[in-house]
Design a protein around this motif. Sequence first.
Motif, PDB file in Angstrom:
ATOM      1  N   ALA A 135       4.048  -2.982 -17.009  1.00 36.26           N
ATOM      2  CA  ALA A 135       4.593  -1.591 -16.864  1.00 36.26           C
ATOM      3  C   ALA A 135       5.521  -1.205 -18.345  1.00 36.26           C
ATOM      4  N   PHE A 136       6.407  -1.783 -18.759  1.00 39.42           N
ATOM      5  CA  PHE A 136       6.590  -1.380 -20.483  1.00 39.42           C
ATOM      6  C   PHE A 136       5.784  -1.406 -21.208  1.00 39.42           C
ATOM      7  N   ALA A 137       4.316  -1.460 -20.946  1.00 40.09           N
ATOM      8  CA  ALA A 137       3.597  -1.636 -22.403  1.00 40.09           C
ATOM      9  C   ALA A 137       2.532   0.069 -22.317  1.00 40.09           C
ATOM     10  N   TYR A 138       2.798   0.541 -20.826  1.00 38.41           N
ATOM     11  CA  TYR A 138       2.463   2.141 -20.557  1.00 38.41           C
ATOM     12  C   TYR A 138       3.540   2.625 -20.901  1.00 38.41           C
ATOM     13  N   PRO A 139       2.687   3.633 -21.702  1.00 39.20           N
ATOM     14  CA  PRO A 139       3.941   5.372 -22.529  1.00 39.20           C
ATOM     15  C   PRO A 139       4.354   5.944 -21.558  1.00 39.20           C
ATOM     16  N   HIS A 140       5.324   5.995 -21.033  1.00 38.45           N
ATOM     17  CA  HIS A 140       6.422   6.740 -20.108  1.00 38.45           C
ATOM     18  C   HIS A 140       8.017   6.670 -20.126  1.00 38.45           C
ATOM     19  N   ASP A 141       7.935   7.989 -19.080  1.00 36.16           N
ATOM     20  CA  ASP A 141       9.448   8.731 -19.647  1.00 36.16           C
ATOM     21  C   ASP A 141       9.620   7.319 -18.842  1.00 36.16           C
ATOM     22  N   PHE A 142      10.249   7.045 -17.816  1.00 27.39           N
ATOM     23  CA  PHE A 142      10.708   6.367 -16.789  1.00 27.39           C
ATOM     24  C   PHE A 142      10.411   5.512 -16.200  1.00 27.39           C
ATOM     25  N   LEU A 143      11.128   4.135 -15.851  1.00 29.21           N
ATOM     26  CA  LEU A 143      10.558   3.282 -15.306  1.00 29.21           C
ATOM     27  C   LEU A 143      11.141   2.720 -14.208  1.00 29.21           C
ATOM     28  N   LEU A 144      10.461   2.691 -12.851  1.00 29.31           N
ATOM     29  CA  LEU A 144      10.795   2.221 -11.377  1.00 29.31           C
ATOM     30  C   LEU A 144      10.983   0.951 -11.559  1.00 29.31           C
ATOM     31  N   MET A 145      11.681   0.057 -10.933  1.00 29.06           N
ATOM     32  CA  MET A 145      11.664  -1.446 -10.720  1.00 29.06           C
ATOM     33  C   MET A 145      12.297  -1.878  -9.317  1.00 29.06           C
ATOM     34  N   ASP A 146      11.626  -2.031  -8.612  1.00 28.10           N
ATOM     35  CA  ASP A 146      11.426  -2.393  -7.128  1.00 28.10           C
ATOM     36  C   ASP A 146      11.934  -4.149  -6.723  1.00 28.10           C
ATOM     37  N   GLU A 147      12.994  -4.235  -6.628  1.00 27.66           N
ATOM     38  CA  GLU A 147      13.281  -6.454  -6.744  1.00 27.66           C
ATOM     39  C   GLU A 147      12.023  -6.899  -7.145  1.00 27.66           C
ATOM     40  N   PRO A 148      11.466  -6.720  -8.961  1.00 25.60           N
ATOM     41  CA  PRO A 148      10.702  -7.405  -8.807  1.00 25.60           C
ATOM     42  C   PRO A 148      10.899  -8.821  -9.430  1.00 25.60           C
ATOM     43  N   PHE A 149      12.301  -9.534  -9.121  1.00 19.53           N
ATOM     44  CA  PHE A 149      13.000 -11.195  -8.725  1.00 19.53           C
ATOM     45  C   PHE A 149      13.270 -11.820  -7.664  1.00 19.53           C
ATOM     46  N   LYS A 150      12.625 -10.583  -6.525  1.00 22.50           N
ATOM     47  CA  LYS A 150      13.014 -10.832  -5.556  1.00 22.50           C
ATOM     48  C   LYS A 150      12.993 -12.633  -4.577  1.00 22.50           C
ATOM     49  N   SER A 151      11.656 -12.422  -5.311  1.00 23.45           N
ATOM     50  CA  SER A 151      11.146 -14.090  -4.440  1.00 23.45           C
ATOM     51  C   SER A 151      10.242 -15.361  -5.690  1.00 23.45           C
ATOM     52  N   LEU A 152      11.466 -14.444  -6.589  1.00 24.45           N
ATOM     53  CA  LEU A 152      11.236 -15.836  -7.435  1.00 24.45           C
ATOM     54  C   LEU A 152      12.840 -16.856  -7.547  1.00 24.45           C
ATOM     55  N   ASP A 153      12.842 -17.953  -7.668  1.00 23.63           N
ATOM     56  CA  ASP A 153      14.325 -19.006  -7.831  1.00 23.63           C
ATOM     57  C   ASP A 153      15.214 -18.613  -8.915  1.00 23.63           C
ATOM     58  N   THR A 154      16.731 -19.300  -8.750  1.00 26.29           N
ATOM     59  CA  THR A 154      17.380 -19.186  -9.086  1.00 26.29           C
ATOM     60  C   THR A 154      17.088 -19.461 -10.789  1.00 26.29           C
ATOM     61  N   PRO A 155      16.447 -20.852 -11.209  1.00 28.59           N
ATOM     62  CA  PRO A 155      15.997 -20.069 -12.730  1.00 28.59           C
ATOM     63  C   PRO A 155      15.369 -19.563 -12.952  1.00 28.59           C
ATOM     64  N   LEU A 156      13.935 -19.148 -12.356  1.00 28.80           N
ATOM     65  CA  LEU A 156      13.124 -18.361 -13.150  1.00 28.80           C
ATOM     66  C   LEU A 156      13.742 -16.674 -13.302  1.00 28.80           C
ATOM     67  N   ARG A 157      14.330 -16.968 -12.095  1.00 29.45           N
ATOM     68  CA  ARG A 157      14.728 -14.879 -12.192  1.00 29.45           C
ATOM     69  C   ARG A 157      15.893 -14.689 -13.454  1.00 29.45           C
ATOM     70  N   GLN A 173      14.704   2.023 -23.440  1.00 26.43           N
ATOM     71  CA  GLN A 173      13.686   3.502 -22.031  1.00 26.43           C
ATOM     72  C   GLN A 173      14.808   3.437 -21.309  1.00 26.43           C
ATOM     73  N   THR A 174      14.501   4.919 -20.276  1.00 26.82           N
ATOM     74  CA  THR A 174      14.571   5.071 -19.195  1.00 26.82           C
ATOM     75  C   THR A 174      14.850   4.062 -17.817  1.00 26.82           C
ATOM     76  N   VAL A 175      15.481   3.219 -16.663  1.00 30.87           N
ATOM     77  CA  VAL A 175      15.287   2.528 -16.579  1.00 30.87           C
ATOM     78  C   VAL A 175      15.796   2.384 -14.569  1.00 30.87           C
ATOM     79  N   VAL A 176      15.091   2.080 -13.977  1.00 36.19           N
ATOM     80  CA  VAL A 176      16.156   2.531 -12.520  1.00 36.19           C
ATOM     81  C   VAL A 176      15.313   1.702 -11.562  1.00 36.19           C
ATOM     82  N   LEU A 177      16.295   0.050 -11.770  1.00 30.64           N
ATOM     83  CA  LEU A 177      15.948  -0.953 -11.051  1.00 30.64           C
ATOM     84  C   LEU A 177      16.680  -1.368  -9.227  1.00 30.64           C
ATOM     85  N   VAL A 178      15.991  -1.238  -8.989  1.00 27.20           N
ATOM     86  CA  VAL A 178      16.493  -1.458  -8.006  1.00 27.20           C
ATOM     87  C   VAL A 178      17.136  -3.089  -7.069  1.00 27.20           C
ATOM     88  N   THR A 179      17.944  -3.952  -6.673  1.00 29.07           N
ATOM     89  CA  THR A 179      17.998  -4.804  -6.183  1.00 29.07           C
ATOM     90  C   THR A 179      18.854  -5.044  -4.987  1.00 29.07           C
TER      91      THR A 179
END
Length: 244
Positions: A135-157, A173-179
């Motif tokens: 997602a970060f490598a793709y040239p973009h104007d903005f990055l949207l992230m929908d709970e990308p850490f949701k299923s991970l345990d706390t240390p890994l998260r 970059q311009t990022v919108v993170l839902v969490t």
Amino acid sequence: MIKLDRVGKTLGRTRVLSDFSLCVEKGKITCIIGPSGCGKTTLLQLMAGLEQPDTGRITGTEEARVSYVFQEPRLLLWKTVAQNIAFVLQDVVTPARRQELIKEYLSMVGLYEYRDSYPKALSGGMKQRLALCRAFAYPHDFLLMDEPFKSLDTPLRLGLVRQVARIWQANPQTVVLVTHDIMDALLLGHRVIVLSARPAAILDDIRIDVPLAQRNVVQEPLPGYHARMLAVLEAENKKSFPNL
């Protein structure tokens, strides 16, 4: 800048948004937190153009290139780690630049030695790191992230959150993170939008000026922000479930 102006959205019989307005700042990480089902994912889908508003306007996204990180990695299982990134870059950068980006981002998250491996050989955390790299490598104007850490345990998260912070610092970059996790917002958000239950309204709009590299959740001012967010969310929860 992405601007939502008095946006309304109904899904089925559920009114998710009503007269909702928000401006997303360029070159910053905006975190959106709120109760489960309040419309956080719907907001991302509207910004990405995957859904259209019933009322109101969304501007700043016209002809914009959007990169999207879903809750699950959504990798191409028949392609190697490197090929998963190359696939999204094949029509947008030169072959030489493609290889540079693959090496740069995989090295950044400790996956370069796995570049010729297939996703089935990766752990859950490694798969999510690959999805973030892509997602970060793709040239973009903005990055949207929908709970990308949701299923991970706390240390890994926490490890992945720190890696996202490092990636952003290397290339802001311009990022919108839902969490749903306040910790994510504390460690990554330059701005944190706290939403109510649906139809979503903005309950609090918090700006955190501490540089990402210097954030420590046990040192002020972050504990104060944590208490502020928690108080707002608990008050909203009592409205929805007064008998609990």
